[in-house]
Design a protein around this motif. Sequence first.
Motif, PDB file in Angstrom:
ATOM      1  N   GLY A 199      12.360   5.117   3.611  1.00  0.00           N
ATOM      2  CA  GLY A 199      13.520   4.480   2.988  1.00  0.00           C
ATOM      3  C   GLY A 199      13.165   3.094   2.468  1.00  0.00           C
ATOM      4  O   GLY A 199      13.868   2.537   1.644  1.00  0.00           O
ATOM      5  N   ARG A 200      12.067   2.552   2.982  1.00  0.00           N
ATOM      6  CA  ARG A 200      11.540   1.257   2.548  1.00  0.00           C
ATOM      7  C   ARG A 200      10.089   1.448   2.133  1.00  0.00           C
ATOM      8  O   ARG A 200       9.462   2.424   2.507  1.00  0.00           O
ATOM      9  CB  ARG A 200      11.588   0.249   3.707  1.00  0.00           C
ATOM     10  N   ARG A 201       9.549   0.472   1.420  1.00  0.00           N
ATOM     11  CA  ARG A 201       8.131   0.530   1.078  1.00  0.00           C
ATOM     12  C   ARG A 201       7.280   0.224   2.316  1.00  0.00           C
ATOM     13  O   ARG A 201       6.179   0.709   2.443  1.00  0.00           O
ATOM     14  CB  ARG A 201       7.798  -0.437  -0.055  1.00  0.00           C
ATOM     15  N   ARG A 202       7.811  -0.551   3.240  1.00  0.00           N
ATOM     16  CA  ARG A 202       7.106  -0.823   4.496  1.00  0.00           C
ATOM     17  C   ARG A 202       7.425   0.322   5.449  1.00  0.00           C
ATOM     18  O   ARG A 202       8.576   0.634   5.676  1.00  0.00           O
ATOM     19  CB  ARG A 202       7.546  -2.139   5.121  1.00  0.00           C
ATOM     20  N   GLY A 203       6.409   0.952   5.975  1.00  0.00           N
ATOM     21  CA  GLY A 203       6.602   2.003   6.967  1.00  0.00           C
ATOM     22  C   GLY A 203       6.732   3.386   6.365  1.00  0.00           C
ATOM     23  O   GLY A 203       7.106   3.551   5.200  1.00  0.00           O
TER      24      GLY A 203
ATOM     25  N   TYR B 234      12.584   1.888  -3.993  1.00  0.00           N
ATOM     26  CA  TYR B 234      11.722   2.702  -4.834  1.00  0.00           C
ATOM     27  C   TYR B 234      10.321   2.712  -4.228  1.00  0.00           C
ATOM     28  O   TYR B 234       9.802   1.685  -3.833  1.00  0.00           O
ATOM     29  CB  TYR B 234      11.695   2.134  -6.262  1.00  0.00           C
ATOM     30  N   GLY B 235       9.724   3.872  -4.133  1.00  0.00           N
ATOM     31  CA  GLY B 235       8.418   3.997  -3.504  1.00  0.00           C
ATOM     32  C   GLY B 235       8.522   4.296  -2.015  1.00  0.00           C
ATOM     33  O   GLY B 235       7.513   4.460  -1.341  1.00  0.00           O
TER      34      GLY B 235
ATOM     35  N   TRP C  98       0.822  -1.207   0.000  1.00  0.00           N
ATOM     36  CA  TRP C  98       0.000   0.000   0.000  1.00  0.00           C
ATOM     37  C   TRP C  98       0.859   1.262   0.000  1.00  0.00           C
ATOM     38  O   TRP C  98       0.387   2.351   0.336  1.00  0.00           O
ATOM     39  CB  TRP C  98      -0.922   0.018   1.212  1.00  0.00           C
ATOM     40  N   ALA C  99       2.127   1.170  -0.350  1.00  0.00           N
ATOM     41  CA  ALA C  99       3.063   2.295  -0.234  1.00  0.00           C
ATOM     42  C   ALA C  99       2.778   3.443  -1.201  1.00  0.00           C
ATOM     43  O   ALA C  99       3.012   4.602  -0.872  1.00  0.00           O
ATOM     44  CB  ALA C  99       4.502   1.814  -0.426  1.00  0.00           C
TER      45      ALA C  99
ATOM     46  N   LEU D  98      -3.638   6.129   0.608  1.00  0.00           N
ATOM     47  CA  LEU D  98      -4.732   6.968   1.085  1.00  0.00           C
ATOM     48  C   LEU D  98      -6.039   6.196   1.194  1.00  0.00           C
ATOM     49  O   LEU D  98      -6.836   6.450   2.103  1.00  0.00           O
ATOM     50  CB  LEU D  98      -4.901   8.180   0.171  1.00  0.00           C
ATOM     51  N   GLU D  99      -6.265   5.241   0.296  1.00  0.00           N
ATOM     52  CA  GLU D  99      -7.468   4.399   0.377  1.00  0.00           C
ATOM     53  C   GLU D  99      -7.501   3.627   1.681  1.00  0.00           C
ATOM     54  O   GLU D  99      -8.553   3.462   2.287  1.00  0.00           O
ATOM     55  CB  GLU D  99      -7.508   3.414  -0.791  1.00  0.00           C
ATOM     56  N   HIS D 100      -6.352   3.154   2.125  1.00  0.00           N
ATOM     57  CA  HIS D 100      -6.284   2.297   3.312  1.00  0.00           C
ATOM     58  C   HIS D 100      -6.073   3.049   4.620  1.00  0.00           C
ATOM     59  O   HIS D 100      -6.531   2.601   5.665  1.00  0.00           O
ATOM     60  CB  HIS D 100      -5.188   1.246   3.129  1.00  0.00           C
ATOM     61  N   TYR D 101      -5.375   4.179   4.569  1.00  0.00           N
ATOM     62  CA  TYR D 101      -5.025   4.883   5.807  1.00  0.00           C
ATOM     63  C   TYR D 101      -5.741   6.219   5.975  1.00  0.00           C
ATOM     64  O   TYR D 101      -5.546   6.886   6.985  1.00  0.00           O
ATOM     65  CB  TYR D 101      -3.505   5.079   5.895  1.00  0.00           C
TER      66      TYR D 101
END
Length: 184
Positions: free
Chosen positions: A157-161, A126-127, A50-51, A57-60
Motif C-alpha cells: 500500500g506504500r512504497r516502503r515495505g 503508486y508503486g 527500491w520499490a 530485485l537488484e537489492h533484495y
Amino acid sequence: MRAPIGDFDHATPAPDSLDELTRPVADAVRHWRGGVPADRIVYVDTEPEWADTAVFLEHYGKDLLDRSANCVVVAGKRGGETTLAACVVLSAARVDVNGAVRRQLGARKASFAPMDTATGETGMEYGGITPIGLPSAWPVLVDSAVVDLPYVLVGSGRRRGKLLVPGKVFAELPNAVVLEGLGI
C-alpha cells in the motif's frame, strides 16, 4: 521472525505492523476473515526508493522475481460507464489488458488507469498498490500462477515495505476472479 521467502532484515506478522500500512490495507488486515489467518501475512520493511520491481530485485535478490507479483489498476469502458478493477500477475509477466481483462470486464476498451485515479481511488501509493484493502466493489483479477505459489511478495500500500502473502489468499479476496492467462 524470519520471512517465509527472501532475505529481509525485518519481518513481522501484518497484524503487528498496522502503523506501517496505509489505512485501507491496515483496515483489511484488522478485519481479516480469510481462510488463512492474518498473521500468516508478513510485512517486510524495505527501502521506498527500491520499490520498483527491477531495482527491488537488484537489492533484495533476483530469485524473488518468480515469487513476486504486481498489482495494477485498470479501467474498462463500455458506453459511458467505467469499471475500475485490479489485476494481479507475476512480476515477470504483463497484464493482458486488451484480451483477458477486456473480456472479463465486458468492456469495449480497457487500459491502465491514470496514476491519480489509481492512487486516489485506492488510498495507496503508486508503486505500492496491493490487492489487500481495495475498494470492496472492485473486481480483483488474479492470474492463476499467483494463486499456485506458497508465498508471493506484493506491495503493502506504500512504497516502503512489502507484504509476503500465501498465494491462495488472493483467490479468497472479495470479488476475486482467478484467470488462466491474465499474465502474459
